[in-house]
Design an enzyme around this catalytic site. Structure first.
Site, PDB file in Angstrom:
ATOM      1  N   SER A 296       0.815  -1.218   0.000  1.00 15.70           N
ATOM      2  CA  SER A 296       0.000   0.000   0.000  1.00 15.70           C
ATOM      3  C   SER A 296       0.849   1.269   0.000  1.00 15.70           C
ATOM      4  CB  SER A 296      -0.912   0.020   1.227  1.00 15.70           C
ATOM      5  OG  SER A 296      -1.597  -1.204   1.344  1.00 15.70           O
TER       6      SER A 296
HETATM    7  N1  SAH Z   1      -0.081  -4.756   3.928  1.00 14.73           N
HETATM    8  C1  SAH Z   1       0.402  -5.478   2.783  1.00 14.73           C
HETATM    9  C2  SAH Z   1      -0.574  -5.281   1.658  1.00 14.73           C
HETATM   10  C3  SAH Z   1      -0.647  -6.440   0.742  1.00 14.73           C
HETATM   11  S1  SAH Z   1      -1.994  -6.359  -0.431  1.00 14.73           S
HETATM   12  C4  SAH Z   1       1.811  -4.974   2.453  1.00 14.73           C
HETATM   13  O1  SAH Z   1       2.218  -4.010   3.089  1.00 14.73           O
HETATM   14  O2  SAH Z   1       2.489  -5.538   1.617  1.00 14.73           O
HETATM   15  C5  SAH Z   1      -3.203  -7.340   0.367  1.00 14.73           C
HETATM   16  C6  SAH Z   1      -2.835  -8.760   0.656  1.00 14.73           C
HETATM   17  O3  SAH Z   1      -4.011  -9.431   1.103  1.00 14.73           O
HETATM   18  C7  SAH Z   1      -2.329  -9.569  -0.546  1.00 14.73           C
HETATM   19  O4  SAH Z   1      -1.047 -10.045  -0.267  1.00 14.73           O
HETATM   20  C8  SAH Z   1      -3.347 -10.726  -0.672  1.00 14.73           C
HETATM   21  O5  SAH Z   1      -2.760 -11.936  -1.067  1.00 14.73           O
HETATM   22  C9  SAH Z   1      -3.903 -10.787   0.733  1.00 14.73           C
HETATM   23  N2  SAH Z   1      -5.224 -11.416   0.857  1.00 14.73           N
HETATM   24  C10 SAH Z   1      -6.302 -11.284   0.055  1.00 14.73           C
HETATM   25  N3  SAH Z   1      -7.337 -12.005   0.516  1.00 14.73           N
HETATM   26  C11 SAH Z   1      -6.904 -12.613   1.669  1.00 14.73           C
HETATM   27  C12 SAH Z   1      -7.518 -13.481   2.614  1.00 14.73           C
HETATM   28  N4  SAH Z   1      -8.775 -13.885   2.490  1.00 14.73           N
HETATM   29  N5  SAH Z   1      -6.775 -13.884   3.665  1.00 14.73           N
HETATM   30  C13 SAH Z   1      -5.480 -13.490   3.824  1.00 14.73           C
HETATM   31  N6  SAH Z   1      -4.853 -12.670   2.957  1.00 14.73           N
HETATM   32  C14 SAH Z   1      -5.549 -12.228   1.890  1.00 14.73           C
END
Ligand code: SAH
Length: 216
Positions: A67
């Site tokens: 993000s």
């Molecule tokens: N805070 C993270 C943002 C990653 S984007 C960072 O700083 O890198 C959001 C993430 O949510 C992705 O990696 C995706 O794989 C994960 N995601 C999506 N649905 C999910 C679920 N049901 N359970 C766990 N993770 C999930």
């Protein structure tokens, strides 16, 4: 050479915190300090290292993104974190937010559904020496009941609903922040848990990747 490069990353990071975080009104000193300390460039794929302190989300592979720094700081501030807190991040991706949280609170758990990201983020956190940060593979919609209750929960992927397991795992008085998908738009919403209900506040418009619904 490498030392010079690290100094340059540090310079860019401090500039990022000043212009994107402080100047835009974030005032929680613990959030600001953590953003100054955690090397965001170590959480992005090597080809994006140079862009790590730009005012933007970046690809971390597998169609997922890390993000935008400002949105992360905004969400962390709204959680009203305290040093003795235990916190959950759903969708921990690169591990960047977990690393920030580890510098602000006592214990942090991240849950991530993509195994490769779990492995990579665990490696990054370990290499950088973050001790109080744990990453788990699983569907974050179920939370992590074995570590509940949490003092605060941050959801990093958007959903049309707030999974009930997550509010159940929040302590009374705890804050939860999440992007909500509504009529083709996304908004951040803040929930504060009361005895029998969640007091909700709609915040700003945002764009996050979807919270997937798999039952794995
Ligand atoms: N805070 C993270 C943002 C990653 S984007 C960072 O700083 O890198 C959001 C993430 O949510 C992705 O990696 C995706 O794989 C994960 N995601 C999506 N649905 C999910 C679920 N049901 N359970 C766990 N993770 C999930």
């Amino acid at each position: 050479m490498q030392e010079q490069q690290e100094t340059e990353f540090t310079r860019k990071r401090l500039e990022m915190v000043h212009s994107q975080i402080v100047m835009r009104g974030i005032s929680d000193q613990n959030v600001i300090r953590a953003m100054k300390e955690v090397p965001r460039h170590r959480f992005v794929p090597i080809q994006f290292e140079e862009d790590a302190y730009e005012d933007t989300p970046l690809s971390i592979g597998y169609e997922q993104t890390i993000s935008q720094p400002y949105i992360v700081a905004y969400m962390l501030e709204k959680l009203e974190l305290q040093p003795n807190h235990k916190v959950l991040e759903v969708g921990s991706g690169s591990g960047y937010v977990v690393a920030l949280l580890s510098q602000i609170v006592k214990e942090v758990h991240g849950v991530e559904i993509i195994a490769e990201l779990v492995n990579r983020s665990k490696f990054t956190l370990q290499t950088l020496g973050y001790q109080n940060a744990y990453i788990h593979l699983g569907n974050g919609r179920n939370g992590l009941p074995q570590f509940a209750p949490f003092d605060a929960i941050l959801i990093s992927a958007a959903s049309a609903d707030l999974p009930s397991a997550l509010t159940e795992q929040l302590r009374i008085g705890g804050h939860i922040i999440y992007p909500l998908q509504k009529n083709g738009f996304q908004y951040l919403e803040l929930g504060i848990k009361q005895q029998n209900r969640l007091e909700k506040k709609l915040l700003v418009a945002v764009r996050f990747v979807p919270l997937v619904n798999n039952s794995t």
